[in-house]
Design a protein around this motif. Structure first.
Motif, mmCIF file in Angstrom:
data_model
loop_
_atom_site.group_PDB
_atom_site.id
_atom_site.type_symbol
_atom_site.label_atom_id
_atom_site.label_comp_id
_atom_site.label_asym_id
_atom_site.label_seq_id
_atom_site.Cartn_x
_atom_site.Cartn_y
_atom_site.Cartn_z
ATOM 1 N N ALA A 201 -12.981 40.051 12.389
ATOM 2 C CA ALA A 201 -11.690 40.825 12.624
ATOM 3 C C ALA A 201 -12.563 41.433 14.199
ATOM 4 O O ALA A 201 -13.922 41.098 14.738
ATOM 5 N N GLY A 202 -11.408 41.589 15.226
ATOM 6 C CA GLY A 202 -11.890 42.033 16.504
ATOM 7 C C GLY A 202 -13.113 43.314 16.665
ATOM 8 O O GLY A 202 -12.090 44.035 15.238
ATOM 9 N N GLY A 249 -14.615 35.326 22.397
ATOM 10 C CA GLY A 249 -13.743 36.576 21.506
ATOM 11 C C GLY A 249 -12.663 36.154 21.897
ATOM 12 O O GLY A 249 -11.840 35.854 22.640
ATOM 13 N N PRO A 250 -11.728 37.241 21.418
ATOM 14 C CA PRO A 250 -10.131 37.832 21.038
ATOM 15 C C PRO A 250 -9.994 38.872 22.940
ATOM 16 O O PRO A 250 -10.650 38.996 23.354
ATOM 17 N N PHE A 251 -9.088 38.814 23.378
ATOM 18 C CA PHE A 251 -9.088 39.125 24.743
ATOM 19 C C PHE A 251 -7.480 40.254 24.014
ATOM 20 O O PHE A 251 -6.278 39.717 23.547
ATOM 21 N N TYR A 252 -7.184 40.978 25.388
ATOM 22 C CA TYR A 252 -5.422 41.860 25.252
ATOM 23 C C TYR A 252 -4.981 41.635 26.237
ATOM 24 O O TYR A 252 -5.683 41.985 28.032
ATOM 25 N N GLY A 253 -3.666 42.020 26.415
ATOM 26 C CA GLY A 253 -2.852 41.465 28.090
ATOM 27 C C GLY A 253 -1.412 41.811 27.880
ATOM 28 O O GLY A 253 -1.005 42.367 26.649
ATOM 29 N N VAL A 254 -1.194 42.157 28.603
ATOM 30 C CA VAL A 254 0.162 42.401 28.872
ATOM 31 C C VAL A 254 0.899 41.490 29.701
ATOM 32 O O VAL A 254 0.907 40.879 31.125
ATOM 33 N N PHE A 255 2.282 40.678 29.570
ATOM 34 C CA PHE A 255 2.793 40.165 30.251
ATOM 35 C C PHE A 255 4.719 40.259 30.131
ATOM 36 O O PHE A 255 5.206 40.889 28.974
#
Length: 333
Positions: A201-202, A249-255
Motif C-alpha cells: 500500500a502507499g 512508487g505511486p503519485f497523486y495529481g489533479v487533472f
C-alpha cells in the motif's frame, strides 16, 4: 416571427460560445472533484487535504465525490464525458497510465491536462498483526510453503498492490491469492479485520495505522530506509534483485480534460500551485512519507510519460500485461 427568430439565433450564439466565452469569469460557480479511489485511501486523503486550500485561492467550493471502480477507469470515463469547461476535476493516482496495457480502458493521462502532480509516494508492505512474519523474507517463505493460501489485499489490475506483487514475482516465486477492494482504504480495513493477511500500500494510506500499531510494516518498497519509518528495512534488504525497479512508487495529481480553455487551466494551475506550497499541506505530505513535486503542464507530462514507460514495460516483461506497450506507442525506457 422575425423577433422570435432573432432571439433564437442569439440564444444559439450564446450556447455556441461554450466554455471559452465565459473563461474570463471562471470560476463562476462551484466545481466538482471526482476522486478516483474510495474513502480513506491515499488519493482520497491527499484530495481532502489540498482542496480547502484550493477553494480559498479560487473563491469557490469544490464538491468532492468518490467514484472508485475499474482501477480508476470509471472515474476517468466520467470526467471525460463531462463538458470541457473546467468545472469537473479528476483527483487521480498513477493507475490510468497502465489502463491500455491491462486493457481496462483506451484512455490514459494523455487525454487529460495535468493541473498539478502534487507528490509521489513510497509503497510499504503491511501485514495483519496476528501473522507470524517479521520481514518480507518470512512472508515469502510462508507463501512458498502454502501456495495460494496467503491472501493479499489488492485494488485490482494496475493498482499499486498488483504492480508491487507483479514486480515481486519477477524476482521470486510468489503464489499468493489477491483479494480486490475499491481502494487502499477498504483494503486496509479488511487487513485490520483479518480478511486478508498482507497488503502492499502507499505509505500515505497506511501511515496512521502503522503509527497506531494497528498493522505491522514488513518493508519499505525502496532501496534504502526513509526518514518517516526509521528502522524499517527496504525491500532490497531481503531481495536485492528488486533494486532494479527502484525508485518506484505511486503519485497523486489533479487533472482536467485537455480541451478545457487555457484561461481556466491557468487559474486552476495557479490555485493548486499555491495550495501545494502551503506549509500545512507540505508537512502532512512529507510526514506521510511523500516527496513533494508540485509541477504542472509540460513538466508534469514529461514525468507522466517516463513513469508510464518504465512501469508498463517492466510489467510487460513480467508477463503481467494483456497487450504490449508498443501497440500504444509507449516507448521503452
Amino acid at each position: 416571427m422575425k423577433i422570435r427568430l432573432l432571439g433564437a439565433v442569439a440564444a444559439i450564439a450564446l450556447l455556441a460560445g461554450g466554455p471559452a466565452g465565459h473563461a474570463a469569469d471562471y470560476p463562476a460557480k462551484d466545481l466538482q472533484g471526482i476522486i478516483m479511489w474510495g474513502a480513506g485511501g491515499a488519493t482520497d486523503t491527499v484530495a481532502r487535504a489540498v482542496t480547502p486550500l484550493v477553494e480559498s485561492a479560487l473563491g469557490q467550493q469544490i464538491v468532492l465525490v468518490n467514484k472508485p471502480g475499474g482501477t480508476g477507469a470509471i472515474s476517468t470515463a466520467f470526467v471525460a464525458a463531462r463538458p470541457s469547461d473546467g468545472y469537473t476535476l479528476l483527483y487521480g493516482a498513477e493507475n490510468p497510465q497502465l489502463h491500455k496495457v491491462l486493457q481496462l480502458s483506451q484512455m490514459d493521462y494523455a487525454d487529460f491536462y495535468p493541473v498539478n502532480i502534487l507528490a509521489h509516494g513510497v509503497a510499504v508492505i503491511v501485514a495483519n498483526n496476528d501473522t507470524p512474519w517479521k520481514s518480507v523474507k518470512d512472508l515469502v517463505a510462508d507463501v512458498q510453503k502454502r501456495p495460494g493460501e496467503v491472501k493479499m489485499g489488492s485494488t485490482g489490475p494496475g493498482g499499486l498492490p498488483h504492480v508491487v506483487g507483479s514486480l515481486l514475482k519477477t524476482v521470486i516465486d510468489f503464489p499468493v491469492t489477491a483479494v480486490p477492494f475499491d481502494g487502499e482504504g477498504p483494503g486496509i480495513t479488511a487487513l485490520l479485520g483479518g480478511h486478508v493477511d498482507f497488503m502492499p500500500a502507499g505509505l500515505s494510506a497506511a501511515a496512521e495505522h502503522i503509527k497506531a500499531g494497528r498493522v505491522k510494516v514488513l518493508a519499505v518498497v525502496n532501496d534504502g530506509e526513509i526518514a518517516a519509518l526509521p528502522g524499517v528495512p527496504p525491500i532490497t534488504a531481503d531481495f536485492e534483485g528488486f533494486g532494479k525497479y527502484l525508485p518506484w512508487g505511486p503519485f497523486y495529481g489533479v487533472f482536467v480534460k485537455r480541451d478545457v480553455p487555457d484561461e481556466a487551466k491557468a487559474k486552476l494551475v495557479a490555485a493548486f500551485k499555491q495550495a501545494a506550497s502551503d506549509p500545512k499541506f507540505v508537512d502532512l505530505m512529507v510526514g506521510r512519507g511523500n516527496i513533494m513535486m508540485n509541477i504542472a503542464g509540460t513538466e508534469a507530462d514529461e514525468f507522466l510519460g517516463k513513469w508510464q514507460s518504465t512501469t508498463a514495460w517492466v510489467l510487460h516483461e513480467a508477463n503481467a500485461t494483456k497487450a504490449s506497450p508498443a501497440e500504444f506507442g509507449i516507448p521503452k525506457p
